[in-house]
Design a protein around this motif. Sequence first.
Motif, PDB file in Angstrom:
ATOM      1  N   LEU A 117      15.528  49.292 -22.868  1.00 23.70           N
ATOM      2  CA  LEU A 117      16.921  48.879 -22.848  1.00 23.70           C
ATOM      3  C   LEU A 117      17.673  49.546 -21.703  1.00 23.70           C
ATOM      4  N   ARG A 118      17.408  50.810 -21.468  1.00 23.67           N
ATOM      5  CA  ARG A 118      18.053  51.509 -20.356  1.00 23.67           C
ATOM      6  C   ARG A 118      17.589  50.948 -19.017  1.00 23.67           C
ATOM      7  N   ARG A 119      16.319  50.535 -18.942  1.00 24.80           N
ATOM      8  CA  ARG A 119      15.845  49.922 -17.701  1.00 24.80           C
ATOM      9  C   ARG A 119      16.548  48.579 -17.468  1.00 24.80           C
ATOM     10  N   ALA A 120      16.767  47.832 -18.541  1.00 20.98           N
ATOM     11  CA  ALA A 120      17.477  46.560 -18.422  1.00 20.98           C
ATOM     12  C   ALA A 120      18.907  46.772 -17.941  1.00 20.98           C
ATOM     13  N   LEU A 121      19.587  47.769 -18.497  1.00 18.09           N
ATOM     14  CA  LEU A 121      20.957  48.059 -18.084  1.00 18.09           C
ATOM     15  C   LEU A 121      21.011  48.552 -16.643  1.00 18.09           C
ATOM     16  N   ARG A 122      19.940  49.174 -16.187  1.00 10.42           N
ATOM     17  CA  ARG A 122      19.880  49.642 -14.800  1.00 10.42           C
ATOM     18  C   ARG A 122      19.891  48.460 -13.826  1.00 10.42           C
ATOM     19  N   PHE A 123      19.277  47.342 -14.225  1.00  8.06           N
ATOM     20  CA  PHE A 123      19.203  46.158 -13.367  1.00  8.06           C
ATOM     21  C   PHE A 123      20.410  45.226 -13.531  1.00  8.06           C
TER      22      PHE A 123
ATOM     23  N   GLY B 257      26.067  41.217  -9.533  1.00  9.12           N
ATOM     24  CA  GLY B 257      26.461  41.063  -8.134  1.00  9.12           C
ATOM     25  C   GLY B 257      25.845  39.845  -7.487  1.00  9.12           C
ATOM     26  N   THR B 258      24.609  39.527  -7.877  1.00 10.12           N
ATOM     27  CA  THR B 258      23.959  38.328  -7.333  1.00 10.12           C
ATOM     28  C   THR B 258      24.735  37.072  -7.712  1.00 10.12           C
ATOM     29  N   GLY B 259      25.244  37.032  -8.943  1.00 12.58           N
ATOM     30  CA  GLY B 259      26.050  35.886  -9.367  1.00 12.58           C
ATOM     31  C   GLY B 259      27.340  35.777  -8.574  1.00 12.58           C
ATOM     32  N   LEU B 260      28.005  36.901  -8.338  1.00 15.94           N
ATOM     33  CA  LEU B 260      29.234  36.884  -7.539  1.00 15.94           C
ATOM     34  C   LEU B 260      28.954  36.389  -6.124  1.00 15.94           C
ATOM     35  N   VAL B 261      27.876  36.880  -5.539  1.00 12.52           N
ATOM     36  CA  VAL B 261      27.523  36.453  -4.180  1.00 12.52           C
ATOM     37  C   VAL B 261      27.251  34.948  -4.148  1.00 12.52           C
ATOM     38  N   ALA B 262      26.548  34.437  -5.161  1.00 10.88           N
ATOM     39  CA  ALA B 262      26.248  33.003  -5.200  1.00 10.88           C
ATOM     40  C   ALA B 262      27.521  32.175  -5.305  1.00 10.88           C
ATOM     41  N   VAL B 263      28.452  32.611  -6.155  1.00  7.60           N
ATOM     42  CA  VAL B 263      29.708  31.867  -6.340  1.00  7.60           C
ATOM     43  C   VAL B 263      30.517  31.832  -5.047  1.00  7.60           C
ATOM     44  N   VAL B 264      30.673  32.997  -4.404  1.00  4.88           N
ATOM     45  CA  VAL B 264      31.463  33.065  -3.173  1.00  4.88           C
ATOM     46  C   VAL B 264      30.777  32.288  -2.055  1.00  4.88           C
TER      47      VAL B 264
ATOM     48  N   GLU C 182      31.611  29.160 -12.158  1.00  2.38           N
ATOM     49  CA  GLU C 182      31.360  30.575 -11.885  1.00  2.38           C
ATOM     50  C   GLU C 182      30.862  31.329 -13.118  1.00  2.38           C
ATOM     51  N   ILE C 183      31.369  30.999 -14.295  1.00  2.47           N
ATOM     52  CA  ILE C 183      30.949  31.729 -15.487  1.00  2.47           C
ATOM     53  C   ILE C 183      29.466  31.511 -15.795  1.00  2.47           C
ATOM     54  N   PRO C 184      28.951  30.255 -15.830  1.00  2.00           N
ATOM     55  CA  PRO C 184      27.509  30.093 -16.077  1.00  2.00           C
ATOM     56  C   PRO C 184      26.634  30.758 -15.020  1.00  2.00           C
ATOM     57  N   ILE C 185      27.052  30.692 -13.752  1.00  2.00           N
ATOM     58  CA  ILE C 185      26.242  31.305 -12.690  1.00  2.00           C
ATOM     59  C   ILE C 185      26.180  32.813 -12.873  1.00  2.00           C
ATOM     60  N   ILE C 186      27.330  33.449 -13.085  1.00  2.00           N
ATOM     61  CA  ILE C 186      27.363  34.912 -13.207  1.00  2.00           C
ATOM     62  C   ILE C 186      26.661  35.374 -14.479  1.00  2.00           C
ATOM     63  N   VAL C 187      26.888  34.669 -15.586  1.00  2.00           N
ATOM     64  CA  VAL C 187      26.206  35.032 -16.831  1.00  2.00           C
ATOM     65  C   VAL C 187      24.697  34.849 -16.680  1.00  2.00           C
TER      66      VAL C 187
ATOM     67  N   ILE D 124      19.319  37.342 -16.009  1.00  2.00           N
ATOM     68  CA  ILE D 124      18.053  37.486 -15.274  1.00  2.00           C
ATOM     69  C   ILE D 124      17.832  38.939 -14.883  1.00  2.00           C
ATOM     70  N   GLY D 125      18.901  39.613 -14.430  1.00  2.00           N
ATOM     71  CA  GLY D 125      18.777  41.027 -14.093  1.00  2.00           C
ATOM     72  C   GLY D 125      18.368  41.866 -15.294  1.00  2.00           C
TER      73      GLY D 125
END
Length: 257
Positions: A182-188, A194-201, A216-221, A226-227
Amino acid sequence: MGRLTGVAVALAAGLLLTATPAQASDDPLTLAVSLDGQDISGHTMVITPRSPVELSVTVTNNSGSAVHVRSIRLSGTALALTFFAYDTTLPFDVAAHGRSVRTFGLDLADLDGQAIGLLPAAVQLFDVDRNELAAVDTTTDVRGSILSVYGVFGIAVLLLTIAAWTACLLALARHRLPANRLRRALRFMPAGFGTGLVAVVTLSVLRVIPPEPGVEIPIIVGTTAIGLVLGYITPHPMPAVAEPESAGLLTTTEVTG
């Protein structure tokens, strides 16, 4: 009997269909907006910052009392942030069951340094207490600079996202990720977000899709999820191999001898 039932159903359907437009016109104030003579509703409006535009508003008052309009705002938003807003104080009254048309010019030269690409926008009417009276939504295609506020925001998010992925991958290569999945998942998770924000912009700047909530919401979520999944399924870090104590004792004995 069957015929009477069919007639009754047809009459009921007709009443429902005729009642729908009446309910749609119950709004006390309706607004129609055109930019350089083109209706903005349902259209993508191209805005060249260095070219002044003519904004025309038609306000229809469906209520039984006069309405006072104090100001008009043209604004553009993305990711729940306002990247440009132009307020014009233009007081006028709309009589009960009347209509009023106002046309004025807008100098959008500063927009070159504020936005670029497709952005959701709105024209709003406000009263003296800054309460919204009516609004019309549209999409603007701003031909601004990549070094505008929106462009620099996208570049900054891209750099932070690259740094987040680099930190995660280096920790993975050096076996320094947390042992807990779980901690490894939160690390990613920040890297995925950020990848979602970059894709939206990026999609907005390249004029593919405007950053509306439904996009934007489906892309970022999705990228955040995935991370999390990538972090969760990363291999368990290998424990450090401790040196045997006998090796240390052997070395000490040899030196003493």
